[in-house]
Motif scaffolding. Structure first.
Motif, PDB file in Angstrom:
ATOM      1  N   UNK A  48       0.856  -1.177   0.000  1.00 23.06           N
ATOM      2  CA  UNK A  48       0.000   0.000   0.000  1.00 23.06           C
ATOM      3  C   UNK A  48       0.894   1.230   0.000  1.00 23.06           C
ATOM      4  N   UNK A  49       0.682   2.106   0.970  1.00 22.04           N
ATOM      5  CA  UNK A  49       1.523   3.298   1.107  1.00 22.04           C
ATOM      6  C   UNK A  49       2.734   3.047   2.004  1.00 22.04           C
ATOM      7  N   UNK A  50       2.928   1.821   2.436  1.00 23.53           N
ATOM      8  CA  UNK A  50       3.970   1.513   3.402  1.00 23.53           C
ATOM      9  C   UNK A  50       5.106   0.716   2.759  1.00 23.53           C
ATOM     10  N   UNK A  51       6.224   0.677   3.488  1.00 23.86           N
ATOM     11  CA  UNK A  51       7.402  -0.069   3.040  1.00 23.86           C
ATOM     12  C   UNK A  51       7.993  -0.834   4.220  1.00 23.86           C
ATOM     13  N   UNK A  52       8.666  -1.925   3.900  1.00 19.74           N
ATOM     14  CA  UNK A  52       9.377  -2.715   4.903  1.00 19.74           C
ATOM     15  C   UNK A  52      10.866  -2.377   4.809  1.00 19.74           C
ATOM     16  N   UNK A  53      11.407  -1.856   5.890  1.00 17.57           N
ATOM     17  CA  UNK A  53      12.831  -1.523   5.949  1.00 17.57           C
ATOM     18  C   UNK A  53      13.536  -2.620   6.731  1.00 17.57           C
ATOM     19  N   UNK A  54      14.511  -3.256   6.097  1.00 18.68           N
ATOM     20  CA  UNK A  54      15.193  -4.415   6.684  1.00 18.68           C
ATOM     21  C   UNK A  54      16.647  -4.071   6.940  1.00 18.68           C
ATOM     22  N   UNK A  55      17.094  -4.360   8.142  1.00 16.98           N
ATOM     23  CA  UNK A  55      18.486  -4.143   8.487  1.00 16.98           C
ATOM     24  C   UNK A  55      19.164  -5.426   8.921  1.00 16.98           C
ATOM     25  N   UNK A  56      20.471  -5.468   8.753  1.00 17.75           N
ATOM     26  CA  UNK A  56      21.279  -6.567   9.286  1.00 17.75           C
ATOM     27  C   UNK A  56      21.895  -6.092  10.595  1.00 17.75           C
ATOM     28  N   UNK A  57      21.618  -6.823  11.651  1.00 18.41           N
ATOM     29  CA  UNK A  57      22.088  -6.428  12.982  1.00 18.41           C
ATOM     30  C   UNK A  57      23.593  -6.655  13.081  1.00 18.41           C
ATOM     31  N   UNK A  58      24.321  -5.583  13.419  1.00 13.31           N
ATOM     32  CA  UNK A  58      25.778  -5.676  13.526  1.00 13.31           C
ATOM     33  C   UNK A  58      26.263  -5.521  14.957  1.00 13.31           C
ATOM     34  N   UNK A  59      25.378  -5.134  15.875  1.00 12.42           N
ATOM     35  CA  UNK A  59      25.742  -5.044  17.291  1.00 12.42           C
ATOM     36  C   UNK A  59      24.477  -5.086  18.133  1.00 12.42           C
ATOM     37  N   UNK A  60      24.573  -5.756  19.274  1.00 10.63           N
ATOM     38  CA  UNK A  60      23.443  -5.900  20.195  1.00 10.63           C
ATOM     39  C   UNK A  60      23.923  -5.547  21.597  1.00 10.63           C
ATOM     40  N   UNK A  61      23.117  -4.759  22.316  1.00  9.53           N
ATOM     41  CA  UNK A  61      23.444  -4.363  23.681  1.00  9.53           C
ATOM     42  C   UNK A  61      22.212  -4.607  24.552  1.00  9.53           C
ATOM     43  N   UNK A  62      22.360  -5.405  25.619  1.00  8.04           N
ATOM     44  CA  UNK A  62      21.258  -5.751  26.507  1.00  8.04           C
ATOM     45  C   UNK A  62      21.598  -5.281  27.916  1.00  8.04           C
ATOM     46  N   UNK A  63      20.664  -4.593  28.560  1.00 10.51           N
ATOM     47  CA  UNK A  63      20.870  -4.190  29.951  1.00 10.51           C
ATOM     48  C   UNK A  63      20.972  -5.446  30.798  1.00 10.51           C
ATOM     49  N   UNK A  64      21.896  -5.447  31.742  1.00  8.83           N
ATOM     50  CA  UNK A  64      22.145  -6.667  32.523  1.00  8.83           C
ATOM     51  C   UNK A  64      20.907  -7.111  33.304  1.00  8.83           C
ATOM     52  N   UNK A  65      20.016  -6.187  33.656  1.00  6.62           N
ATOM     53  CA  UNK A  65      18.812  -6.570  34.390  1.00  6.62           C
ATOM     54  C   UNK A  65      17.799  -7.293  33.507  1.00  6.62           C
ATOM     55  N   UNK A  66      17.929  -7.185  32.186  1.00  2.82           N
ATOM     56  CA  UNK A  66      16.994  -7.831  31.261  1.00  2.82           C
ATOM     57  C   UNK A  66      17.586  -9.061  30.596  1.00  2.82           C
ATOM     58  N   UNK A  67      18.817  -9.390  30.891  1.00  3.67           N
ATOM     59  CA  UNK A  67      19.513 -10.487  30.227  1.00  3.67           C
ATOM     60  C   UNK A  67      19.152 -11.828  30.858  1.00  3.67           C
ATOM     61  N   UNK A  68      18.706 -12.780  30.027  1.00  2.00           N
ATOM     62  CA  UNK A  68      18.400 -14.125  30.512  1.00  2.00           C
ATOM     63  C   UNK A  68      19.693 -14.841  30.880  1.00  2.00           C
ATOM     64  N   UNK A  69      19.691 -15.486  32.034  1.00  3.56           N
ATOM     65  CA  UNK A  69      20.837 -16.273  32.497  1.00  3.56           C
ATOM     66  C   UNK A  69      20.325 -17.587  33.061  1.00  3.56           C
ATOM     67  N   UNK A  70      21.225 -18.524  33.202  1.00  2.00           N
ATOM     68  CA  UNK A  70      20.830 -19.854  33.674  1.00  2.00           C
ATOM     69  C   UNK A  70      20.520 -19.883  35.162  1.00  2.00           C
ATOM     70  N   UNK A  71      20.923 -18.850  35.908  1.00  3.16           N
ATOM     71  CA  UNK A  71      20.724 -18.866  37.353  1.00  3.16           C
ATOM     72  C   UNK A  71      19.501 -18.059  37.792  1.00  3.16           C
ATOM     73  N   UNK A  72      18.610 -17.689  36.857  1.00  2.00           N
ATOM     74  CA  UNK A  72      17.398 -16.972  37.215  1.00  2.00           C
ATOM     75  C   UNK A  72      16.229 -17.484  36.386  1.00  2.00           C
ATOM     76  N   UNK A  73      15.088 -17.703  37.040  1.00  2.00           N
ATOM     77  CA  UNK A  73      13.912 -18.170  36.334  1.00  2.00           C
ATOM     78  C   UNK A  73      13.358 -17.055  35.451  1.00  2.00           C
ATOM     79  N   UNK A  74      12.826 -17.440  34.292  1.00  6.11           N
ATOM     80  CA  UNK A  74      12.302 -16.461  33.353  1.00  6.11           C
ATOM     81  C   UNK A  74      11.192 -15.614  33.962  1.00  6.11           C
TER      82      UNK A  74
END
Length: 202
Positions: free
Chosen positions: A141-167
């Motif tokens: 329609x009047x819209x477009x899909x903009x696609x990027x290739x991810x070259x870097x990811x940064x996650x706040x440590x409080x949101x990062x999944x780890x094996x020692x904490x339940x989801x």
């Protein structure tokens, strides 16, 4: 809910505004002239399990032309308590052309620089993606899909999944922001394990 009580809607009108659907809320950052631009998007998602991310935009917006011209963009996933800041990134530009050349509200929004691409993030975000433009698919329609290739990811440590904490505890302690189109939002703090069938693999 009774399963047979449906109402058929006219597909020639904007039927998406007749029902609520859950979506993410992200803020896309792009280089714009000698400055930067931020814009909220809810039609946004990873594209497959590799390093691709896409969002819907329109050629009438500066974000489309910025990403196309500079070949890069960033994606910020705001914390729920930053929903007002995310909303402010939709403030009108000073340009009258509708394509955006100046966004003075950025002076009031806490941001931080990306590390590999020339753009910025919302400072108050739990997930930050840096993307190089891969392709643009027009004519939804009047819209477009903009696609990027991810070259870097940064996650706040409080949101990062780890094996020692339940989801469940992680999501409760670091809740997620959801956009309920049209025009509402929710904070997700409670969750349950999805009941996959035995031997299911994603």
């Amino acid at each position: 809910m009774e399963s047979d009580k449906f109402v058929s809607l006219d597909i020639e009108t904007s039927f998406w505004k007749r029902v609520f659907v859950v979506a993410p809320l992200v803020v896309v950052g792009t280089k714009e002239g000698e400055d930067y631009n931020l814009a909220p998007k809810h039609m946004a998602m990873p594209l497959g399990w590799e390093n691709y991310f896409g969002f819907i935009c329109t050629p009438a917006h500066g974000t489309y032309h910025n990403a196309k011209h500079h070949g890069a963009f960033t994606v910020s996933y705001p914390w729920p308590n930053s929903v007002t800041v995310a909303s402010l990134t939709a403030s009108p530009r000073q340009s009258d052309c509708g394509c955006g050349t100046d966004q003075p509200i950025l002076d009031q929004i806490p941001t931080t620089d990306a590390s590999l691409v020339d753009s910025i993030f919302l400072r108050d975000a739990y997930l930050r993606l840096e993307c190089e433009l891969d392709r643009i698919v027009d004519d939804f329609g009047d819209q477009s899909l903009i696609i990027g290739r991810i070259v870097a990811v940064h996650v706040h440590e409080e949101a990062l999944r780890t094996s020692d904490q339940e989801d469940q505890q992680l999501i409760y302690d670091a809740p997620l922001l959801a956009y309920l189109h049209p025009g509402r939002f929710a904070t997700i703090r409670e969750s349950q394990t999805f009941p996959f069938p035995d031997h299911f693999t994603s």
